[in-house]
Design an enzyme around this catalytic site. Sequence first.
Site, PDB file in Angstrom:
ATOM      1  N   ASP A 107      41.261  32.679  34.016  1.00  0.00           N
ATOM      2  CA  ASP A 107      41.170  31.570  33.063  1.00  0.00           C
ATOM      3  C   ASP A 107      41.913  30.327  33.537  1.00  0.00           C
ATOM      4  O   ASP A 107      41.881  29.291  32.876  1.00  0.00           O
ATOM      5  CB  ASP A 107      41.671  31.990  31.684  1.00  0.00           C
ATOM      6  CG  ASP A 107      43.118  32.483  31.672  1.00  0.00           C
ATOM      7  OD1 ASP A 107      43.830  32.279  32.685  1.00  0.00           O
ATOM      8  OD2 ASP A 107      43.533  33.066  30.654  1.00  0.00           O
ATOM      9  N   ASP A 141      43.959  43.729  32.890  1.00  0.00           N
ATOM     10  CA  ASP A 141      43.029  42.612  33.006  1.00  0.00           C
ATOM     11  C   ASP A 141      43.259  41.999  34.389  1.00  0.00           C
ATOM     12  O   ASP A 141      44.154  41.162  34.574  1.00  0.00           O
ATOM     13  CB  ASP A 141      43.328  41.601  31.892  1.00  0.00           C
ATOM     14  CG  ASP A 141      42.131  40.775  31.487  1.00  0.00           C
ATOM     15  OD1 ASP A 141      40.992  41.144  31.830  1.00  0.00           O
ATOM     16  OD2 ASP A 141      42.326  39.754  30.808  1.00  0.00           O
TER      17      ASP A 141
END
Length: 228
Positions: A31, A141
């Site tokens: 991100d 993640d």
Amino acid sequence: MQVLVFAFFTLSAVLGLVQAQTAGTTTTTWDCCEPACGYTSNLSPGATGPVKSCNQNNGAASSGAQNACFSSGGDLAFSCSTYQPIIVNGTLSYGFAGHGNTATASCCKCYKFTWTSGAASGKSMIVQAINAGGITDNDFDIYTPGGGVGDYNACTAQYGAPSGGWGRQYGGVSSDAECSQLPSNLQAGCHWRWQWAGGDVNTWQITYNQVNCPSQLTSISGCTPAGI
């Protein structure tokens, strides 16, 4: 009798090691936000850091830079391009990941997991936790370029990515060919998922345990956890 007792305790120790493994799953993310472990207040007890963050051009972020996912304009802090996966050999990779919902419980600690499902079944990865929040305590993640921006997106500000990131917002690109959409300095990490791991990686099952961090990871992140 002594031999039998020794054998019993040896077997118990082995079983204890097996039981120490925890089951979980892997997902992917990229991100471009400043990692949560980039804040000294978020470090796990005994860790020295914080995790490095970068400016828009992947140089060191200034001490007063604001997280690019929660600020705009001015002096911003992003993830560093060096947080891509690193291939060690055909069955082991190093990398970085988000892990757990509470930063102080996991920031800068390292974990070794082995996939038990998916195309990477039997392969392992050692990751350092550099992010936390919104992630279950048993999941990792993995920082993977083109892995999906998720809830927040600083990749548009850093690289001019589409508003929803490259590919799917959650999960990212859907094939190795789509890695060509990414900036050239991020493409190797994108290809890692498809060429080394062999597929999407998302929701693949793992078993894992905490390990001491390899120096190759701490030298990149700038954060060293307490020893185990």
